[in-house]
Design an enzyme around this catalytic site. Structure first.
Site, PDB file in Angstrom:
ATOM      1  N   ASP A 118      -8.426  -5.964  -6.121  1.00  0.00           N
ATOM      2  CA  ASP A 118      -8.113  -4.631  -5.130  1.00  0.00           C
ATOM      3  C   ASP A 118      -8.933  -3.313  -5.510  1.00  0.00           C
ATOM      4  OD1 ASP A 118      -6.977  -2.795  -3.378  1.00  0.00           O
ATOM      5  OD2 ASP A 118      -4.822  -3.379  -3.851  1.00  0.00           O
ATOM      6  N   HIS A 139      -6.619  -6.105  -1.237  1.00  0.00           N
ATOM      7  CA  HIS A 139      -5.583  -5.170  -0.879  1.00  0.00           C
ATOM      8  C   HIS A 139      -4.869  -6.040   0.239  1.00  0.00           C
ATOM      9  CE1 HIS A 139      -3.345  -1.579  -1.073  1.00  0.00           C
ATOM     10  NE2 HIS A 139      -3.640  -1.134   0.033  1.00  0.00           N
ATOM     11  N   SER A 187       0.681  -1.251   0.070  1.00  0.00           N
ATOM     12  CA  SER A 187      -0.086  -0.165  -0.126  1.00  0.00           C
ATOM     13  C   SER A 187       0.742   1.370  -0.097  1.00  0.00           C
ATOM     14  CB  SER A 187      -1.116  -0.053   1.085  1.00  0.00           C
ATOM     15  OG  SER A 187      -1.853   0.825   0.961  1.00  0.00           O
TER      16      SER A 187
END
Length: 587
Positions: free
Chosen positions: A319, A350, A207
């Site tokens: 995601d 994610h 991320s």
């Protein structure tokens, strides 16, 4: 965190011998089996220290250069002359988030452009305890690990700036220190050097923690040999906007760059960053959603030509936080610039591949870092370039992505009784037949597609005949829609669906502010009752439609979970005969 149970072998000397491609212990500092370093150093005896590394920026404008706080763990033998490469993660999250989080209200009317507008000129940006499993796994294998706190977070000073050059320079400073180009200090203010570092650095993270490696790689900094961005951003505009529309990261309606910066601003005396937070709010241009220099400065794709590091890219095909456009455009830029690379695409959202395919992931990561940081000739770069997980959870390999035999294919809309049809050939229709939908911002897209017939007032659906064989989508879908509105503007959302006896499943989607018909930079006024042709991309995907299923396109207005939610009732009239979708298909 992964704990090792292997027995440890203490090396007899710290003098490295040349590395070759045998499976024997060819380097007295590392032990190689099957092309991978083995755990020969004691994690329990490893040295842990903390330093404050001086950057080249003063993001809080206090007259002093920002310093980033970093925790280090390295084999004890580095005190006796052993030099090791470094694995490094920079994060704004190590100190947690500052609650309560203040999100924007998305139940609001859309911004209406009353004149053509003028975009800003394009230009370069201004000059500019250890978490996870990397330390537990790699320190015993002869690596150091650094976990650093991004500017404005934790014990670092400065202000969070959500991906601009200041955060990039703050992250880069650690690589510079490891190569003798920056200074660091302990908590007593004493100078600390990294005389145990070989200067070779690999960055990895998920991320935001994977986004910063992307950003730093575009500086071409010497010493950064490889990066492993997982579920990472390559262009911040495409994280919070899409084709001029204000779009939420999945699950975080109302978030934006200033919301994120305030959430991670866990430094002491955060009030000193008030002016910087104001600049973020003004720069992000949330009212219009238009692209500008603020976003240009946070676009790393444009600078991919500067990358000197190799890239092992990982992304989830489902995601919806960091959407798939982020990996697709980054991968395309890496290919264009001949960057050494590999990619994993999995079926989850994610998340870290450690939780998807642990054993294979750690083997790949071990070989990858050994090859790029220890020069171990283990064949990792001779393996297929792409590992991709299919819908049944099986894995296959590819030499490239998208699929090399995928061809852009037009599927044409037409209106019939019941649901509309989607045809591989143009449908002749002498009489113009229109389709109308009424915006209902109170229901999610998933709710609407559960009953295509029952929700025809709020959607326009176009389905192929049941497929006589599998068809694979691989790449970026594009929508071409001829339509008019009864109001000055509206949300436009396209959904690609897999329709079967069990109903319709949304495969991918895409959004547009129709006022950005010509450019993300420049919105223009639309006239109610006038037809326009709108073109926009959907999120990239790789998906197999099974034989017997129907491939479908569903047009709605407001997408409850992603777009702004204006008052309902806007009427959109579609000309199906002049509309189509272009899909990259392997037939």
């Amino acid at each position: 965190m992964l704990m090792l149970c292997a027995s440890l072998i203490v090396p007899t000397t710290a003098d490295a011998a040349p590395v070759n491609d045998t499976d024997d212990t060819y380097n007295t500092n590392i032990d190689i089996e099957n092309g991978m370093t083995q755990p020969i150093y004691s994690l329990d005896d490893a040295i842990e220290e903390e330093v404050y590394i001086e950057t080249t920026v003063d993001s809080d404008n206090d007259g002093e250069l920002d310093r980033v706080h970093a925790k280090i763990i390295r084999p004890a033998e580095t005190e006796e002359g052993l030099d090791v490469p470094v694995l490094y993660t920079m994060s704004p999250y190590y100190a947690g988030l500052k609650f309560p989080l203040e999100f924007y209200d998305v139940n609001k009317e859309l911004n209406v452009v009353n004149h053509p507008g003028k975009p800003l000129l394009t230009g370069e940006s201004n000059p500019a305890g250890l978490p996870g499993y990397l330390d537990d796994y790699f320190v015993p294998r002869g690596y150091a690990f650094i976990a650093a706190e991004s500017i404005g977070t934790g014990q670092s000073n400065g202000c969070p700036t959500t991906g601009d050059y200041q955060e990039v320079e703050g992250t880069k400073a650690v690589v510079d220190w490891l190569n003798g180009r920056a200074e660091a200090y302990n908590e007593n203010g004493e100078l600390v050097t990294a005389d145990w570092s070989t200067g070779k650095v690999g960055m990895a993270g998920v991320s935001y923690n994977g986004t910063l490696p992307n950003a730093v790689a575009t500086t071409g900094v010497d010493g950064l040999e490889t990066i492993v961005p997982i579920g990472a951003i390559s262009d911040w505009y495409d994280y919070y906007r899409s084709n001029g529309a204000v779009i939420a990261p999945g699950g975080y309606q109302g978030e934006d760059t200033d919301v994120l910066a305030k959430a991670v601003m866990t430094r002491e005396n955060p009030e000193v960053c008030a002016e910087q937070m104001k600049e973020l709010t003004e720069g992000q241009e949330r009212e219009t959603g238009d692209y500008n220099d603020y976003w240009y400065a946070r676009n790393y794709v444009k600078d991919a030509k500067n990358i000197e590091a190799s890239v092992l890219l990982v992304h989830g095909l489902n995601d919806w936080n960091v959407k798939t456009e982020q990996f697709q455009q980054w991968w395309e830029a890496l290919e264009k610039n001949n960057v050494p690379r590999k990619m994993w695409l999995h079926q989850r959202g994610h998340t870290d591949p450690y939780y998807v395919r642990q054993e294979e992931w750690m083997t790949t990561l071990n070989k990858w870092f050994d090859y790029w940081l220890y020069d171990v000739e283990n064949g990792i770069m001779n393996e297929p370039m792409v590992d991709i997980q299919r819908e049944d959870q099986s894995w296959e390999t590819m030499d490239a992505w998208p699929a090399e035999d995928a061809e852009d294919t037009k599927l044409h809309f037409s209106v019939e009784e019941g649901l509309g049809s989607l045809s591989f050939s143009p449908v002749s229709n002498n009489n113009k037949t229109e389709a109308t939908i009424i915006d209902d911002p109170t229901r999610s897209a998933e709710t609407l597609v559960k009953d295509l017939n029952g929700n025809k007032d709020n959607l326009a659906a176009y389905l192929t005949e049941p497929l006589d064989k599998q068809i694979r989508l691989s790449g970026v879908p594009e929508v071409f829609l001829r339509a008019e509105f009864d109001r000055p503007t509206a949300n436009l959302t396209a959904l690609l669906v897999d329709h079967s006896n069990e109903g319709a499943e949304i495969i991918t989607r895409g959004w547009m502010d129709p006022q950005n018909i010509n450019s993300d930079w420049k919105a223009k006024s639309l006239s109610p009752g006038k037809e326009y042709t709108f073109q926009w991309d959907m999120q990239p995907d790789d998906y197999v439609f099974e034989a017997g299923h129907q491939l479908g396109v569903v047009i709605i207005s407001t997408d409850y979970d992603y777009t702004l939610r204006p008052e309902g009732g806007t009427k959109i009239t579609i000309d199906p005969a002049s509309s189509y979708i272009q899909l990259p298909l392997v037939k």
